[in-house]
Design a protein around this motif. Sequence first.
Motif, PDB file in Angstrom:
ATOM      1  N   THR A  95       0.235  -1.936  -4.206  1.00  0.00           N
ATOM      2  CA  THR A  95       1.408  -1.645  -3.387  1.00  0.00           C
ATOM      3  C   THR A  95       1.008  -1.007  -2.056  1.00  0.00           C
ATOM      4  O   THR A  95       1.515  -1.391  -0.990  1.00  0.00           O
ATOM      5  CB  THR A  95       2.378  -0.704  -4.135  1.00  0.00           C
ATOM      6  OG1 THR A  95       2.562  -1.195  -5.464  1.00  0.00           O
ATOM      7  CG2 THR A  95       3.717  -0.621  -3.432  1.00  0.00           C
ATOM      8  N   HIS A  96       0.090  -0.052  -2.106  1.00  0.00           N
ATOM      9  CA  HIS A  96      -0.333   0.607  -0.870  1.00  0.00           C
ATOM     10  C   HIS A  96      -1.077  -0.376   0.027  1.00  0.00           C
ATOM     11  O   HIS A  96      -0.916  -0.361   1.253  1.00  0.00           O
ATOM     12  CB  HIS A  96      -1.206   1.828  -1.178  1.00  0.00           C
ATOM     13  CG  HIS A  96      -1.409   2.742   0.001  1.00  0.00           C
ATOM     14  ND1 HIS A  96      -2.452   2.592   0.889  1.00  0.00           N
ATOM     15  CD2 HIS A  96      -0.686   3.799   0.453  1.00  0.00           C
ATOM     16  CE1 HIS A  96      -2.369   3.530   1.825  1.00  0.00           C
ATOM     17  NE2 HIS A  96      -1.309   4.274   1.589  1.00  0.00           N
ATOM     18  N   LYS A 121       1.406  -2.591   1.712  1.00  0.00           N
ATOM     19  CA  LYS A 121       2.181  -1.888   2.724  1.00  0.00           C
ATOM     20  C   LYS A 121       1.315  -1.556   3.940  1.00  0.00           C
ATOM     21  O   LYS A 121       1.756  -1.642   5.086  1.00  0.00           O
ATOM     22  CB  LYS A 121       2.745  -0.595   2.121  1.00  0.00           C
ATOM     23  CG  LYS A 121       3.663   0.121   3.061  1.00  0.00           C
ATOM     24  CD  LYS A 121       4.763   0.863   2.346  1.00  0.00           C
ATOM     25  CE  LYS A 121       5.567   1.671   3.359  1.00  0.00           C
ATOM     26  NZ  LYS A 121       6.242   0.811   4.349  1.00  0.00           N
ATOM     27  N   PHE A 161      -7.505   8.334  -5.332  1.00  0.00           N
ATOM     28  CA  PHE A 161      -7.258   9.317  -6.402  1.00  0.00           C
ATOM     29  C   PHE A 161      -5.786   9.362  -6.815  1.00  0.00           C
ATOM     30  O   PHE A 161      -5.354  10.298  -7.505  1.00  0.00           O
ATOM     31  CB  PHE A 161      -7.717  10.703  -5.942  1.00  0.00           C
ATOM     32  CG  PHE A 161      -9.179  10.773  -5.641  1.00  0.00           C
ATOM     33  CD1 PHE A 161     -10.094  10.868  -6.668  1.00  0.00           C
ATOM     34  CD2 PHE A 161      -9.646  10.713  -4.330  1.00  0.00           C
ATOM     35  CE1 PHE A 161     -11.456  10.934  -6.404  1.00  0.00           C
ATOM     36  CE2 PHE A 161     -11.005  10.782  -4.058  1.00  0.00           C
ATOM     37  CZ  PHE A 161     -11.910  10.879  -5.090  1.00  0.00           C
ATOM     38  N   GLY A 162      -5.029   8.362  -6.395  1.00  0.00           N
ATOM     39  CA  GLY A 162      -3.614   8.350  -6.722  1.00  0.00           C
ATOM     40  C   GLY A 162      -2.855   7.697  -5.578  1.00  0.00           C
ATOM     41  O   GLY A 162      -3.262   7.783  -4.421  1.00  0.00           O
ATOM     42  N   CYS A 163      -1.762   7.023  -5.925  1.00  0.00           N
ATOM     43  CA  CYS A 163      -0.987   6.272  -4.933  1.00  0.00           C
ATOM     44  C   CYS A 163       0.420   6.841  -4.873  1.00  0.00           C
ATOM     45  O   CYS A 163       1.046   7.061  -5.911  1.00  0.00           O
ATOM     46  CB  CYS A 163      -0.941   4.802  -5.343  1.00  0.00           C
ATOM     47  SG  CYS A 163       0.236   3.833  -4.374  1.00  0.00           S
ATOM     48  N   PRO A 164       0.939   7.090  -3.674  1.00  0.00           N
ATOM     49  CA  PRO A 164       2.290   7.654  -3.580  1.00  0.00           C
ATOM     50  C   PRO A 164       3.369   6.693  -4.086  1.00  0.00           C
ATOM     51  O   PRO A 164       4.481   7.126  -4.374  1.00  0.00           O
ATOM     52  CB  PRO A 164       2.455   7.932  -2.081  1.00  0.00           C
ATOM     53  CG  PRO A 164       1.474   7.034  -1.401  1.00  0.00           C
ATOM     54  CD  PRO A 164       0.325   6.880  -2.349  1.00  0.00           C
ATOM     55  N   PHE A 165       3.038   5.399  -4.184  1.00  0.00           N
ATOM     56  CA  PHE A 165       4.012   4.424  -4.691  1.00  0.00           C
ATOM     57  C   PHE A 165       3.831   4.162  -6.191  1.00  0.00           C
ATOM     58  O   PHE A 165       4.789   4.025  -6.924  1.00  0.00           O
ATOM     59  CB  PHE A 165       3.876   3.095  -3.938  1.00  0.00           C
ATOM     60  CG  PHE A 165       3.902   3.248  -2.447  1.00  0.00           C
ATOM     61  CD1 PHE A 165       4.978   3.839  -1.809  1.00  0.00           C
ATOM     62  CD2 PHE A 165       2.840   2.799  -1.675  1.00  0.00           C
ATOM     63  CE1 PHE A 165       5.000   3.984  -0.423  1.00  0.00           C
ATOM     64  CE2 PHE A 165       2.852   2.933  -0.299  1.00  0.00           C
ATOM     65  CZ  PHE A 165       3.932   3.534   0.332  1.00  0.00           C
ATOM     66  N   GLU A 166       2.575   4.056  -6.621  1.00  0.00           N
ATOM     67  CA  GLU A 166       2.304   3.645  -8.007  1.00  0.00           C
ATOM     68  C   GLU A 166       1.928   4.803  -8.923  1.00  0.00           C
ATOM     69  O   GLU A 166       1.908   4.640 -10.140  1.00  0.00           O
ATOM     70  CB  GLU A 166       1.167   2.600  -8.036  1.00  0.00           C
ATOM     71  CG  GLU A 166       1.521   1.294  -7.337  1.00  0.00           C
ATOM     72  CD  GLU A 166       0.440   0.229  -7.495  1.00  0.00           C
ATOM     73  OE1 GLU A 166      -0.538   0.461  -8.242  1.00  0.00           O
ATOM     74  OE2 GLU A 166       0.579  -0.838  -6.872  1.00  0.00           O
ATOM     75  N   GLY A 167       1.562   5.930  -8.352  1.00  0.00           N
ATOM     76  CA  GLY A 167       1.129   7.054  -9.192  1.00  0.00           C
ATOM     77  C   GLY A 167      -0.357   6.954  -9.486  1.00  0.00           C
ATOM     78  O   GLY A 167      -1.161   6.772  -8.578  1.00  0.00           O
ATOM     79  N   GLU A 168      -0.713   7.071 -10.766  1.00  0.00           N
ATOM     80  CA  GLU A 168      -2.132   7.017 -11.117  1.00  0.00           C
ATOM     81  C   GLU A 168      -2.720   5.651 -10.758  1.00  0.00           C
ATOM     82  O   GLU A 168      -2.053   4.619 -10.837  1.00  0.00           O
ATOM     83  CB  GLU A 168      -2.343   7.286 -12.614  1.00  0.00           C
ATOM     84  CG  GLU A 168      -1.885   8.657 -13.098  1.00  0.00           C
ATOM     85  CD  GLU A 168      -2.652   9.821 -12.473  1.00  0.00           C
ATOM     86  OE1 GLU A 168      -3.593   9.588 -11.693  1.00  0.00           O
ATOM     87  OE2 GLU A 168      -2.271  10.965 -12.771  1.00  0.00           O
ATOM     88  N   MET A 212      -3.860  13.416  -3.436  1.00  0.00           N
ATOM     89  CA  MET A 212      -3.612  13.372  -4.878  1.00  0.00           C
ATOM     90  C   MET A 212      -4.882  13.595  -5.702  1.00  0.00           C
ATOM     91  O   MET A 212      -4.857  13.481  -6.933  1.00  0.00           O
ATOM     92  CB  MET A 212      -2.932  12.048  -5.241  1.00  0.00           C
ATOM     93  CG  MET A 212      -1.528  11.943  -4.634  1.00  0.00           C
ATOM     94  SD  MET A 212      -0.718  10.336  -4.895  1.00  0.00           S
ATOM     95  CE  MET A 212      -0.318  10.439  -6.648  1.00  0.00           C
TER      96      MET A 212
END
Lengths: 321, 321
Positions: B116-117, B120, B155-162, B191
């Motif tokens: 997703t990131h 985008k 270390f983590g995605c603001p859209f998908e999480g882990e 994250m």
Amino acid sequence: MKDANQSQATRAGNWVDVVEVGTRDGLQIESRIIPAARKIEILNKMIASGMREIEVTSFVSPKAVPQLADAAEVLAGIERRAGTYLSALVPNVKGAERAAATGVDAGMLFISVSETHNRKNLNRSIDDSIAGFAPVVEVLRAAGKDVMGGTAVAFGCPFEGEIDQSNLLRIVHAYFDLGIDHITLGDTTGMATPNNVRQTVRLLRQHFPGIKLNLHLHNTRGVGLANVVVGLEEGVRRFDSSCGGLGGCPFAAGATGNICTEDLLYLLAESGYETGIDLGGAIDVALMMEQSLEKRLPGQMLRAGPRLKLHSADAVPTAAG
Amino acid sequence: MKDANQSQATRAGNWVDVVEVGTRDGLQIESRIIPAARKIEILNKMIASGMREIEVTSFVSPKAVPQLADAAEVLAGIERRAGTYLSALVPNVKGAERAAATGVDAGMLFISVSETHNRKNLNRSIDDSIAGFAPVVEVLRAAGKDVMGGTAVAFGCPFEGEIDQSNLLRIVHAYFDLGIDHITLGDTTGMATPNNVRQTVRLLRQHFPGIKLNLHLHNTRGVGLANVVVGLEEGVRRFDSSCGGLGGCPFAAGATGNICTEDLLYLLAESGYETGIDLGGAIDVALMMEQSLEKRLPGQMLRAGPRLKLHSADAVPTAAG
């Protein structure tokens, strides 16, 4: 006698006690007076968020620190829950007599590890401070209060530089002679570093195997939570912190004060430790404090929010790196 | 080919490479445009302070990031010293052609670890991004440039999480297939945590024993330097940082960005590591950046100053705790 570490001993090895000091060390440097009723509201929110141990206030001279002149009134207004444990700084017999008349659970004595800082802060030598402890302890214990031993500038002095650690050993020895094994190492002006945290904790453990250590770290130079990581590695399971990172440093305009409670809670949770404190509730506490002081606090979690609060891919700009 | 790690390999085990990214990642989010001449002045001060490796800019579309439209002009103006090593982000063939025409030493490719990131940020899938690397590498190498591999949201995605770490392994594998072993793990929105830094570094070391790891950490949630401590324990000896902690997070108004160079330098020095960078010079760089942006930066050292800068006991108020 109650014991601040009782619950700690019966919990799992990944338990960490977080002691909130925002209404004491955090507010101490603030010129804007917060009304006692508002302090009580904030303290009750702390307790509702799962904070059990709180250093509420200080029985210093109301003239010296007007912000804390309401110590007895604030303590009387707090709504306790199971496990609530309230402490306050007690500088002398007069302060002990004031504390004895309240519902506070523990009084913390304090002394600076450098002669110059002690003279400036308490207007006496280290030896004179030590000699003055016994009657204070007597008054507190007669009232059924626990007594804890505090230290200032334990990791460096803004006047003298590096600390003479023989002073620290002498002070802790004096505390132990009075039956006080619950010792706080105060990083008063943010001079703790990974190396001197590690070295000091080891030194004290070596000389005082039964010591119950508490680290009171400041983030003045940005390494507060890095020092927590080192403290955890050395087995420390008790840290002071301040809501929103409230507080400051009298030697550096604009520098921050205590390590921030919410950021500490986040670090601990993400490192596999338990505290019993709700992070969202702690963030609410920091926001209440910001409202009360009408200023922005330096904590990061209260701006950024929880790590896994996801965002819509439709809504927000992004950037590489 | 030049090698960013060459000097590292010949130095003692306590050497840490600090890569300054303030003029790239730090400025990228700033709306106020700093003139190229002023950027050059700041970059020259960085180099004069002992900073050798600097991620100067990005050859992204000038329309997308107007702040970095002056990439070639800035690179041309920098006064190199012995050991100076300049890099820039290179998103595609067009960017590589622009970079090839400059004196930059290395181009860094980048890709997000979450689908997703990546869609985008780069408007394509991870697979399409990987497929697009080869021609970019070709252009850069034909011009004699080193190539490094960057990752976003590692270390983590603001859209998908882990993060799905199989994506990370797939990406690093693709880099290695192209002969790129110099990998940056980007903590784009802050994250990273002690646990996932430790786990990710170990995972990559296990799968790619020859990997040269660089940690690009943000302080969005206050634990940036705590994560550095964990990275150092895991053997990482290379970190990105930004002067004054310049930068931000597009998902959290007011949250801070990259870890702060001066605070990192202080942490490293006080932990027994060498960087070759003068802390006072680095603080001056941060102050220059504050002047240029006319805003306060979140770094702590630039407020508090060196640890052993002593104060007169006559002059300054103090406080317990």
